[in-house]
Design an enzyme around this catalytic site. Sequence first.
Site, PDB file in Angstrom:
ATOM      1  N   HIS A  93     -11.044  -6.736   8.418  1.00 49.97           N
ATOM      2  CA  HIS A  93      -9.596  -6.857   8.246  1.00 49.97           C
ATOM      3  C   HIS A  93      -9.174  -8.192   8.883  1.00 49.97           C
ATOM      4  O   HIS A  93      -9.811  -8.645   9.839  1.00 49.97           O
ATOM      5  CB  HIS A  93      -8.937  -5.683   8.978  1.00 49.97           C
ATOM      6  CG  HIS A  93      -7.469  -5.555   8.764  1.00 49.97           C
ATOM      7  ND1 HIS A  93      -6.543  -6.256   9.495  1.00 49.97           N
ATOM      8  CD2 HIS A  93      -6.760  -4.788   7.906  1.00 49.97           C
ATOM      9  CE1 HIS A  93      -5.327  -5.928   9.100  1.00 49.97           C
ATOM     10  NE2 HIS A  93      -5.427  -5.036   8.133  1.00 49.97           N
ATOM     11  N   ASP A 117     -13.979  -2.593  16.035  1.00 49.27           N
ATOM     12  CA  ASP A 117     -12.684  -2.241  15.458  1.00 49.27           C
ATOM     13  C   ASP A 117     -12.820  -0.827  14.891  1.00 49.27           C
ATOM     14  O   ASP A 117     -13.489  -0.611  13.870  1.00 49.27           O
ATOM     15  CB  ASP A 117     -12.344  -3.270  14.370  1.00 49.27           C
ATOM     16  CG  ASP A 117     -11.118  -2.880  13.551  1.00 49.27           C
ATOM     17  OD1 ASP A 117     -10.623  -1.751  13.695  1.00 49.27           O
ATOM     18  OD2 ASP A 117     -10.670  -3.723  12.751  1.00 49.27           O
ATOM     19  N   GLN A 121     -10.456   2.328  11.285  1.00 51.34           N
ATOM     20  CA  GLN A 121     -10.750   3.250  10.183  1.00 51.34           C
ATOM     21  C   GLN A 121     -11.724   4.351  10.580  1.00 51.34           C
ATOM     22  O   GLN A 121     -11.827   5.363   9.878  1.00 51.34           O
ATOM     23  CB  GLN A 121     -11.313   2.477   8.976  1.00 51.34           C
ATOM     24  CG  GLN A 121     -10.340   1.514   8.333  1.00 51.34           C
ATOM     25  CD  GLN A 121      -9.129   2.193   7.693  1.00 51.34           C
ATOM     26  OE1 GLN A 121      -9.135   3.372   7.392  1.00 51.34           O
ATOM     27  NE2 GLN A 121      -8.069   1.429   7.501  1.00 51.34           N
ATOM     28  N   LYS A 140      -2.925   5.651  11.920  1.00 49.37           N
ATOM     29  CA  LYS A 140      -3.900   5.983  10.878  1.00 49.37           C
ATOM     30  C   LYS A 140      -4.566   7.328  11.165  1.00 49.37           C
ATOM     31  O   LYS A 140      -5.511   7.732  10.494  1.00 49.37           O
ATOM     32  CB  LYS A 140      -4.964   4.889  10.778  1.00 49.37           C
ATOM     33  CG  LYS A 140      -4.407   3.554  10.269  1.00 49.37           C
ATOM     34  CD  LYS A 140      -5.511   2.539  10.154  1.00 49.37           C
ATOM     35  CE  LYS A 140      -5.023   1.117  10.062  1.00 49.37           C
ATOM     36  NZ  LYS A 140      -4.362   0.769   8.808  1.00 49.37           N
ATOM     37  N   CYS A 145      -5.678  -6.966   3.188  1.00 50.49           N
ATOM     38  CA  CYS A 145      -5.874  -7.790   4.399  1.00 50.49           C
ATOM     39  C   CYS A 145      -7.350  -8.073   4.628  1.00 50.49           C
ATOM     40  O   CYS A 145      -7.830  -8.057   5.771  1.00 50.49           O
ATOM     41  CB  CYS A 145      -5.266  -7.136   5.642  1.00 50.49           C
ATOM     42  SG  CYS A 145      -3.510  -6.887   5.518  1.00 50.49           S
TER      43      CYS A 145
HETATM   44  N1  7TS Z   1      -8.721  -3.067  11.303  1.00 54.70           N
HETATM   45  C1  7TS Z   1      -8.947  -2.316  10.221  1.00 54.70           C
HETATM   46  C2  7TS Z   1     -10.340  -1.974   9.842  1.00 54.70           C
HETATM   47  C3  7TS Z   1      -7.857  -1.857   9.479  1.00 54.70           C
HETATM   48  O1  7TS Z   1      -8.096  -1.102   8.404  1.00 54.70           O
HETATM   49  C4  7TS Z   1      -6.539  -2.202   9.882  1.00 54.70           C
HETATM   50  C5  7TS Z   1      -5.340  -1.796   9.086  1.00 54.70           C
HETATM   51  C6  7TS Z   1      -6.378  -2.956  11.032  1.00 54.70           C
HETATM   52  C7  7TS Z   1      -7.489  -3.382  11.716  1.00 54.70           C
HETATM   53  C8  7TS Z   1      -5.046  -3.318  11.569  1.00 54.70           C
HETATM   54  O2  7TS Z   1      -4.405  -2.191  12.082  1.00 54.70           O
HETATM   55  P1  7TS Z   1      -2.907  -2.239  12.576  1.00 54.70           P
HETATM   56  O3  7TS Z   1      -2.583  -0.821  12.879  1.00 54.70           O
HETATM   57  O4  7TS Z   1      -2.864  -3.108  13.773  1.00 54.70           O
HETATM   58  O5  7TS Z   1      -2.111  -2.798  11.438  1.00 54.70           O
HETATM   59  N2  7TS Z   1      -5.587  -1.562   7.736  1.00 54.70           N
HETATM   60  C9  7TS Z   1      -4.683  -1.437   6.762  1.00 54.70           C
HETATM   61  C10 7TS Z   1      -5.063  -1.172   5.450  1.00 54.70           C
HETATM   62  O6  7TS Z   1      -6.214  -1.008   5.070  1.00 54.70           O
HETATM   63  N3  7TS Z   1      -3.943  -1.115   4.690  1.00 54.70           N
HETATM   64  O7  7TS Z   1      -2.887  -1.319   5.468  1.00 54.70           O
HETATM   65  C11 7TS Z   1      -3.322  -1.531   6.758  1.00 54.70           C
END
Ligand code: 7TS
Length: 410
Positions: free
Chosen positions: A123, A201, A204, A227, A367
């Site tokens: 990401h 990270d 997911q 999530k 992303c």
């Molecule tokens: N890392 C991964 C693997 C992610 O899927 C996401 C968000 C992030 C980091 C960032 O997370 P945040 O909570 O700080 O935004 N992924 C997604 C997605 O797949 N669609 O919208 C956000």
Amino acid sequence: MINIENIRNDFPILKRKVHKDKALVYFDNAATTQKPIQVINSISNYYLNYNSNIHRAVHELAEEATAAYESTRDKVAKFINAKNREEIVFVRGTTEAINLVAYTWGRQNVGKDDIIITTEYEHHSNIVPWQLLTKEKGARLEYIGVDDNGELILDQLDKYLETGKVKLVAFSQMSNVLGTITDSEEIVRKCKKKGVRVLVDGAQSVPHMKVDLQKLDCDFFAFSAHKMLGPTGVGVLWARKELLENMVPFNGGGDMIREVHKYETSWNDLPYKFEAGTPNIADVIGFGAAIDYLEKIGMDKVREHEIEITKYALDKLSQVKGVKIYGPMNATKRGGVISFNLGDIHPHDLATIIDEDGIAIRSGHHCAQVLMERLDVSATSRASFYIYNTKDEVDAFIKSLYRAKELFKI
Ligand code: 7TS
């Protein structure tokens, strides 16, 4: 087996209709999940009954709020099997957690010609902070490639580790596009042998499978509450105590200090050194309720359900002529995320058409533009599942894809 009917009853939003009278099929869980009534109630209960700032006042409301906020820290530590609650730092989300590491540990420990390794399926939040850091320091950013099956080519890591210049390997435990589950323990093992730090990270992975940090043995770990049934605006940075102790603060302000004088300040104990200012109290409390909810189901059951629904969806989807699926075809090697393209229909067009039938999927680059370049596509469609999704919903999704095929005459 989980009782999906009971679970669905806990999610008020699943009862709403979209486009007037269409049942909502929510397949955008990798972006954010829906929230059960228990989480919503815990947040409104805080505002209704004990809204107060924390860690400051001695009155009853403040004590209740502080206890509720701090109890989430204990729940998080247990949920990911962290050794110490002091190692759990509340942040806004995965993005902030990774940036915190890049700006503090990174600036202190990475120098000219050092190497930071990430992967082609990250990401942007696990790429851009490292680009900023390496550019500032004259260091190098390198990538572990992705093979045609959507898995990391781990041999490439060995080559970099041999140079003796690698300071950090940062990777996602589960790809948000391909669903691929990374062989994280193998990467950590390789890095430990060379004394290289590892950031994982877990945005997911934590929502979808049992994560055990003591077993994983990495150095930094990041994830987001939203999530995993929790509210937005809350996430976790976990890091080894000795690393946090040596890291400079990220933000300066209230709560993170022990003593402030005109020209000098000393820092508060961990984890408060990294929690400057009034935190997101209500949502941290709501996050605790989300963890309770997942614990009650059991993460093994969550994963089991996801494998079952992913297997079913992969099978049905691969029977649709013209569909190209990205990532491993074996459901046990991936999370409940399926990226695909249907003929030459643009993913945004496809998502718009099937939205008319009440099916919510994501389209775009997710992303993960580095991965899009690797796959040689500008975008994909993505269906992602969670505990409340059913095989009937997968059937509705497939039916809607056939309607799109007819419309586009493919
Ligand atoms: N890392 C991964 C693997 C992610 O899927 C996401 C968000 C992030 C980091 C960032 O997370 P945040 O909570 O700080 O935004 N992924 C997604 C997605 O797949 N669609 O919208 C956000």
